[in-house]
Design a protein around this motif. Structure first.
Motif, PDB file in Angstrom:
ATOM      1  N   GLU A  14       0.821  -1.204   0.000  1.00 48.24           N
ATOM      2  CA  GLU A  14       0.000   0.000   0.000  1.00 48.24           C
ATOM      3  C   GLU A  14       0.860   1.261   0.000  1.00 48.24           C
ATOM      4  OE1 GLU A  14      -3.177   0.027  -0.288  1.00 48.24           O
ATOM      5  OE2 GLU A  14      -3.959  -1.874   0.498  1.00 48.24           O
ATOM      6  N   ASP A  15       0.389   2.303  -0.685  1.00 51.74           N
ATOM      7  CA  ASP A  15       1.056   3.601  -0.616  1.00 51.74           C
ATOM      8  C   ASP A  15       0.925   4.186   0.784  1.00 51.74           C
ATOM      9  OD1 ASP A  15       1.784   3.493  -3.301  1.00 51.74           O
ATOM     10  OD2 ASP A  15      -0.106   4.394  -3.951  1.00 51.74           O
ATOM     11  N   ASN A  16      -0.232   3.987   1.384  1.00 49.35           N
ATOM     12  CA  ASN A  16      -0.469   4.446   2.755  1.00 49.35           C
ATOM     13  C   ASN A  16      -1.153   3.313   3.517  1.00 49.35           C
ATOM     14  OD1 ASN A  16      -1.104   5.656   5.165  1.00 49.35           O
ATOM     15  ND2 ASN A  16      -2.285   7.344   4.299  1.00 49.35           N
ATOM     16  N   PRO A  17      -0.380   2.510   4.274  1.00 45.57           N
ATOM     17  CA  PRO A  17      -0.955   1.358   4.979  1.00 45.57           C
ATOM     18  C   PRO A  17      -2.083   1.725   5.935  1.00 45.57           C
ATOM     19  CG  PRO A  17       1.448   1.269   4.980  1.00 45.57           C
ATOM     20  CD  PRO A  17       1.077   2.631   4.488  1.00 45.57           C
ATOM     21  N   LYS A  18      -2.097   2.973   6.435  1.00 44.48           N
ATOM     22  CA  LYS A  18      -3.139   3.377   7.377  1.00 44.48           C
ATOM     23  C   LYS A  18      -4.463   3.654   6.659  1.00 44.48           C
ATOM     24  CE  LYS A  18       0.026   5.283  10.821  1.00 44.48           C
ATOM     25  NZ  LYS A  18       0.415   6.472  11.614  1.00 44.48           N
TER      26      LYS A  18
END
Length: 245
Positions: free
Chosen positions: A224-228
């Motif tokens: 993911e680019d942003n895991p959150k």
């Protein structure tokens, strides 16, 4: 002769394991601290590591994570800690197996053999794929079977069990690869935790619902680019997870 590195500060337990595995035909050395263990990995090149979580100079999980960044050597945690959360943390740090003290020496030996067998199988499969590339005339059909890809450049190579994300090789554990293979094969399908448990059970000795969540969290960090705020591996609340392009 296979080599076993024991990182254990308790001399009684360490000597007992060393003696038993030595009689089983292994070459065994034991280190009493994490730092000495790290140095021994480079010099001794073990086939498997038996690691205690409570060491005098560093936390065993920290050592496990550190080793996993540079090596695929199988790691079995051997610890007095026996709570599920501790076993899950060990799997999340990159351990391959977990045994709680006290334990059967016979079972411990069997698990060591199983870890080495599994490691050798993956290594042999990877070496075979590199040394015997598919013939050019069959390349299309061979790769159609070997590669599972999505439109956003996530590629799983089932011959070498490797994952490529946007052109970069990304290391995965066995369980992470199996979960990712399910997702890429069936995008949009919702997998319950029980579905994913059945996928990896038999490879994680202490696989639980919580362990699945750890594997998902690790995969999100890797793709993911942003895991959150995951866009590919999405949570379906109250059910499980699904993968989308």
């Amino acid at each position: 002769m296979y080599k076993v590195l024991i990182i254990e500060d308790d001399p009684m337990i360490g000597d007992m394991i060393s003696m038993y595995l030595g009689e089983e035909g292994f070459e065994v050395i034991r280190m009493e601290t994490g730092q000495k263990g790290i140095e021994a990995i480079k010099q001794f090149a073990p086939d498997v590591i038996l690691l205690d979580l409570m060491l005098p100079d560093m936390d065993g999980l920290e050592l496990c994570s550190q080793v996993r960044t540079t090596s695929r050597v199988p790691i079995m945690i051997v610890s007095m800690k026996n709570k599920v959360v501790e076993r899950v943390a060990a799997l999340g740090a990159g351990a391959d197996d977990f045994m709680c003290k006290p334990f059967s020496m016979h079972e411990m030996s069997a698990r060591v053999h199983a870890l080495i067998r599994r490691s050798n199988f993956y290594q042999n499969a990877s070496d075979s794929a590199r040394m015997n590339p598919p013939a050019r005339q069959d390349a299309k059909s061979e790769r159609a079977e070997a590669l599972l890809a999505d439109k956003n450049k996530i590629i799983l190579d089932v011959q070498t069990r490797s994952m490529i994300v946007q052109g970069q090789l990304v290391e995965t554990t066995y369980s992470e690869f199996e979960i990712m293979k399910c997702f890429v094969n069936h995008p949009g399908r919702v997998y319950t935790r029980e579905d994913l448990l059945q996928t990896v059970r038999g490879f994680d000795s202490y696989v639980t619902d919580r362990a699945i969540d750890v594997h998902i969290a690790n995969l999100r960090k890797k793709i993911e680019d942003n895991p959150k705020e995951p866009r590919r591996i999405r949570t379906v609340w109250g059910v499980g997870y699904k993968f989308v392009y």
